[in-house]
Write a protein that holds these residues in place. Structure first.
Motif, mmCIF file in Angstrom:
data_model
loop_
_atom_site.group_PDB
_atom_site.id
_atom_site.type_symbol
_atom_site.label_atom_id
_atom_site.label_comp_id
_atom_site.label_asym_id
_atom_site.label_seq_id
_atom_site.Cartn_x
_atom_site.Cartn_y
_atom_site.Cartn_z
ATOM 1 N N HIS A 68 4.203 -1.533 8.420
ATOM 2 C CA HIS A 68 3.786 -0.366 7.638
ATOM 3 C C HIS A 68 5.028 0.436 7.264
ATOM 4 N N VAL A 69 5.173 0.695 5.978
ATOM 5 C CA VAL A 69 6.323 1.462 5.486
ATOM 6 C C VAL A 69 5.807 2.602 4.604
ATOM 7 N N GLU A 70 6.710 3.571 4.312
ATOM 8 C CA GLU A 70 6.232 4.753 3.594
ATOM 9 C C GLU A 70 6.500 4.705 2.094
ATOM 10 N N SER A 71 7.240 3.710 1.617
ATOM 11 C CA SER A 71 7.574 3.702 0.194
ATOM 12 C C SER A 71 7.927 2.281 -0.258
ATOM 13 N N ILE A 72 7.939 2.087 -1.583
ATOM 14 C CA ILE A 72 8.321 0.778 -2.119
ATOM 15 C C ILE A 72 9.773 0.466 -1.755
ATOM 16 N N GLU A 73 10.635 1.506 -1.751
ATOM 17 C CA GLU A 73 12.044 1.282 -1.397
ATOM 18 C C GLU A 73 12.141 0.689 0.020
ATOM 19 N N GLU A 86 6.028 -5.826 -7.029
ATOM 20 C CA GLU A 86 6.407 -4.482 -7.488
ATOM 21 C C GLU A 86 5.240 -3.840 -8.245
ATOM 22 N N ALA A 87 4.632 -4.619 -9.144
ATOM 23 C CA ALA A 87 3.546 -4.081 -9.968
ATOM 24 C C ALA A 87 2.340 -3.727 -9.095
ATOM 25 N N LEU A 88 2.029 -4.576 -8.118
ATOM 26 C CA LEU A 88 0.879 -4.300 -7.251
ATOM 27 C C LEU A 88 1.104 -3.042 -6.433
ATOM 28 N N PHE A 89 2.280 -2.908 -5.855
ATOM 29 C CA PHE A 89 2.551 -1.700 -5.064
ATOM 30 C C PHE A 89 2.563 -0.463 -5.964
ATOM 31 N N ARG A 90 3.117 -0.614 -7.185
ATOM 32 C CA ARG A 90 3.090 0.550 -8.085
ATOM 33 C C ARG A 90 1.651 0.955 -8.384
ATOM 34 N N GLY A 91 0.772 -0.032 -8.529
ATOM 35 C CA GLY A 91 -0.620 0.266 -8.876
ATOM 36 C C GLY A 91 -1.460 0.732 -7.696
ATOM 37 N N GLY A 119 3.791 -9.514 6.314
ATOM 38 C CA GLY A 119 2.797 -8.657 5.648
ATOM 39 C C GLY A 119 3.350 -7.241 5.584
ATOM 40 N N VAL A 120 3.264 -6.605 4.399
ATOM 41 C CA VAL A 120 3.791 -5.243 4.232
ATOM 42 C C VAL A 120 2.714 -4.376 3.595
ATOM 43 N N ARG A 121 2.590 -3.148 4.130
ATOM 44 C CA ARG A 121 1.553 -2.259 3.603
ATOM 45 C C ARG A 121 2.026 -0.825 3.634
#
Ligand code: TXA
Ligand code: MG
Length: 332
Positions: A68-73, A86-91, A119-121
């Motif tokens: 579990h992370v707090e941002s796309i970065e 990238e597109a999925l996380f942006r959406g 796995g990343v969320r």
């Protein structure tokens, strides 16, 4: 002794967050709410801390954990994100979507269950996001239940299963969705849906075009977790579709069973205990809690209505079938 804090889901107080973040940095276990279910968190980059999760849950070592992370970065620091990811996380981030991605070298093998992917969320919960931010590490967190048991949607359930192992518990009240995140494997040329959730196949297909739904054989290979029985109550669970009419209820009565029933539609015959939901969202939100409730209410088995195959209905049906195991398969 667990340090238990009530904490505001909208404006989480810094004292409890800081205590929990420090515990994570020391390699201890922390339970915290997400929008789906409660997680059992540890520093995902510290193999010893991650091993404590497996030991506490009694979880097989080949079943990988979600970071579990707090941002796309921050997601980019633990995994390789291509343009689809990238597109999925942006959406959809923050939200109940886990992407399976090629792992970077910093992710220990124990966290990945030995796989080359991770796995990343990015969870949609201020408490979870603020905890991760303050801990300054990616937080490995499976659902905070003993392996095989129904997932916890409140802190009391976590402590019932894992109280002995948790250093800090953040109580943010019951979770919003009640079913775990959608898991999508985007490490392959065509993305594969490994676990349905609130973010639906239709949602994903809109972003990606083609998405495959994993079959049994593939699941075993791809998502080791699906090999084991899940979410199981201690008493038999039978699945019932309103189309079947009274037959299952008559059969159970003839055997002297005293069933508990849960569903949206009232049962066709009297039962010992009935729990009715207003709609599919409430059914999903309360499903796991009700499984455990039936166990302590003295019913001899559970009958659960199979919901319609709407978006959330499909995720709930998946959990119902897994929870029912072989017992349920026989009755449908
Ligand atoms: O909503 C959720 O996802 C919750 C909250 C706490 O975030 N977490 C959760 O974790 O449900 P867990 O460990 O109970 O379920 C994760 C599922 C397992 O079936 C696991 O096998 C699969 O995701 N998974 C994790 N990493 C994977 C990977 N690298 N490849 C394939 N499957 C993976
Ligand atoms: Mg789980």
């Amino acid at each position: 002794m667990t340090r238990l804090y009530r904490i505001s889901p909208e404006h989480p107080e810094s004292g409890p967050l800081e205590d929990a973040a420090q515990a994570l940095r020391r390699g201890e276990l922390v339970t915290f709410p997400t929008e789906t279910v409660y997680g059992l968190g540890a520093n995902g980059l510290d193999p010893a801390a991650v091993r404590r999760i497996f030991a506490a849950k009694g979880r097989p070592g080949d079943n990988p954990l979600i970071l579990h992370v707090e941002s796309i970065e921050k997601a980019r620091e633990v995994a390789l994100l291509d343009s689809r990811a990238e597109a999925l996380f942006r959406g959809y981030a923050p939200g109940p979507l886990t992407l399976v991605l090629p792992a970077r070298e910093c992710v220990p093998s124990v966290t990945r269950g030995g796989l080359p992917t991770v796995g990343v969320r990015i969870p949609d919960s201020s408490i979870a996001l603020e905890l991760i931010r303050r801990s300054r590490v990616p937080v490995a967190a499976p659902s905070a239940n003993s392996s095989g048991r129904p997932s916890p949607t409140d802190v009391a359930t976590v402590l019932e299963d894992l109280g002995d192992f948790v250093a800090v518990a953040l109580d943010g009240g019951p979770t919003r969705v009640g079913l775990e995140s959608t898991v999508l494997d985007v490490s392959t040329p065509v993305p594969v849906l490994l676990r349905p959730g609130e973010i639906t196949l239709e949602n994903l297909m809109e972003s990606l075009g083609e998405v495959r739904v994993s079959g049994e054989a593939e699941e075993l290979r791809k998502s080791p977790g699906t090999r084991y029985r899940h979410y199981a109550p201690r008493i038999p669970l039978y699945l019932w579709s309103p189309r079947e009419g009274e037959a299952l209820f008559a059969l159970l009565a003839s055997r002297g069973e005293e069933p508990g029933y849960m569903g949206i539609i009232p049962p066709p015959s009297p039962v010992k205990l009935e729990i009715l939901f207003e709609d599919i969202s409430q059914y999903a939100r309360e499903f796991y809690r009700c499984l455990r409730k039936f166990e302590i209410q003295g019913v001899s088995c559970i009958v659960a209505e199979l919901p319609e195959k709407t978006a959330l209905g499909r995720a709930l049906e998946d959990r119902l079938r897994r929870a029912a195991g072989e017992e349920g398969k026989k009755s449908i």
